[in-house]
Motif scaffolding. Structure first.
Motif, mmCIF file in Angstrom:
data_model
loop_
_atom_site.group_PDB
_atom_site.id
_atom_site.type_symbol
_atom_site.label_atom_id
_atom_site.label_comp_id
_atom_site.label_asym_id
_atom_site.label_seq_id
_atom_site.Cartn_x
_atom_site.Cartn_y
_atom_site.Cartn_z
ATOM 1 N N TYR A 23 2.763 -41.768 59.351
ATOM 2 C CA TYR A 23 4.188 -42.013 59.509
ATOM 3 C C TYR A 23 4.788 -42.430 58.164
ATOM 4 N N ASP B 145 4.502 -27.152 54.720
ATOM 5 C CA ASP B 145 5.609 -27.487 55.603
ATOM 6 C C ASP B 145 6.601 -28.357 54.837
ATOM 7 N N LEU C 161 15.967 -33.946 55.664
ATOM 8 C CA LEU C 161 16.251 -35.201 56.339
ATOM 9 C C LEU C 161 17.612 -35.710 55.892
ATOM 10 N N VAL D 150 9.544 -40.466 59.964
ATOM 11 C CA VAL D 150 9.056 -39.087 59.987
ATOM 12 C C VAL D 150 7.547 -39.139 60.203
ATOM 13 N N GLN D 151 7.052 -38.234 61.062
ATOM 14 C CA GLN D 151 5.621 -38.169 61.321
ATOM 15 C C GLN D 151 5.058 -36.884 60.736
ATOM 16 N N LEU E 278 10.617 -30.675 55.566
ATOM 17 C CA LEU E 278 11.620 -31.150 56.518
ATOM 18 C C LEU E 278 12.817 -31.656 55.741
ATOM 19 N N SER F 261 -2.858 -38.095 61.181
ATOM 20 C CA SER F 261 -1.428 -38.248 61.434
ATOM 21 C C SER F 261 -0.959 -39.433 60.605
ATOM 22 N N SER G 112 2.609 -30.198 60.680
ATOM 23 C CA SER G 112 4.022 -30.283 61.028
ATOM 24 C C SER G 112 4.605 -31.630 60.614
ATOM 25 N N LEU G 113 5.858 -31.581 60.230
ATOM 26 C CA LEU G 113 6.646 -32.767 59.940
ATOM 27 C C LEU G 113 7.730 -32.839 60.994
ATOM 28 N N ARG G 114 7.953 -34.018 61.554
ATOM 29 C CA ARG G 114 9.030 -34.148 62.528
ATOM 30 C C ARG G 114 9.622 -35.545 62.475
ATOM 31 N N LYS G 115 10.907 -35.611 62.738
ATOM 32 C CA LYS G 115 11.612 -36.891 62.777
ATOM 33 C C LYS G 115 11.370 -37.497 64.158
ATOM 34 N N VAL G 116 10.791 -38.695 64.184
ATOM 35 C CA VAL G 116 10.450 -39.320 65.465
ATOM 36 C C VAL G 116 11.361 -40.485 65.803
#
Length: 196
Positions: A80, A103, A107, A42-43, A105, A78, A33-37
């Motif tokens: 960043y 995956d 942005l 982005v993580q 994302l 993981s 998974s990619l997610r904006k933290v």
């Protein structure tokens, strides 16, 4: 009859192989998974053991490759990605492994313009007097234009001001004429207030 039984077994085996392949593809996608933290971070979470090289590609809004990251890990990991030093715009971050894209994302790093916050109010006093109040949160050059009908009768400019409160008195205005007060700032605010 033997041929029929052999065909059924062959279809059953191929169906289970296809199902296992689809299940493993779905489990890989579920563990990546990619997610904006943060506003600019982005993580990437890669929760399974990678089968070969993992590639992260970052594209700008014209689909031009901006950055590529090749990851050779033998365990789950993981990572960043910091976008604080990249120019504002829209980007796509995509993760690929041996099976293809797992995956991505979208942005949006466009900087939002701060909307000017200005409050203006006019109050008719007795006679031909008008009290004008203008308040702004940010200091700006403020211009005030006063029109009688379509004719400019007064213009005033304040430099680097956060507002003002003034009483205006008009002696030579026509009876029943419409007065319009127009407030404008350099940072984009404008408002027309009409009084009778």
């Amino acid at each position: 009859m033997k041929l029929f039984v052999a065909l059924l077994i062959a279809f059953g085996v191929s169906g289970s192989v296809i199902a296992k392949t689809q299940d493993s593809d779905e489990s890989t996608k579920a563990t990546v998974s990619l997610r904006k933290v943060d506003a600019n971070k982005v993580q990437l979470l890669y929760g399974s053991v990678p089968d070969g090289t993992v590639m992260v590609k970052i594209f700008d809004e014209t689909k031009t490759l901006v950055q590529k990251d090749r990851i050779l890990n033998k365990v789950a990991f993981s990572k960043y990605y910091d976008f604080s030093n990249i120019k504002p715009g829209k980007y796509l971050v995509a993760v690929y492994d041996n099976s293809g894209e797992v995956d991505h994302l979208d942005l949006d790093l466009t900087k939002e313009a701060n909307a000017p916050v200005v409050y203006s109010k006019i109050e008719k006093m007795e006679g031909n007097k008008y009290k004008v109040l203008v308040n702004a949160l940010l200091a700006s050059n403020i211009s005030l234009f006063i029109y009688e009908g379509d004719q400019l009768i007064h213009e005033e400019k304040l430099e680097n001001s956060t507002g003002f409160q003034k009483l205006y008195s008009f002696k030579n205005t026509k009876v029943g004429s419409k007065l319009e007060f127009f407030v404008k700032t350099d940072n984009g605010f404008s408002e027309m207030i009409a009084v009778r």
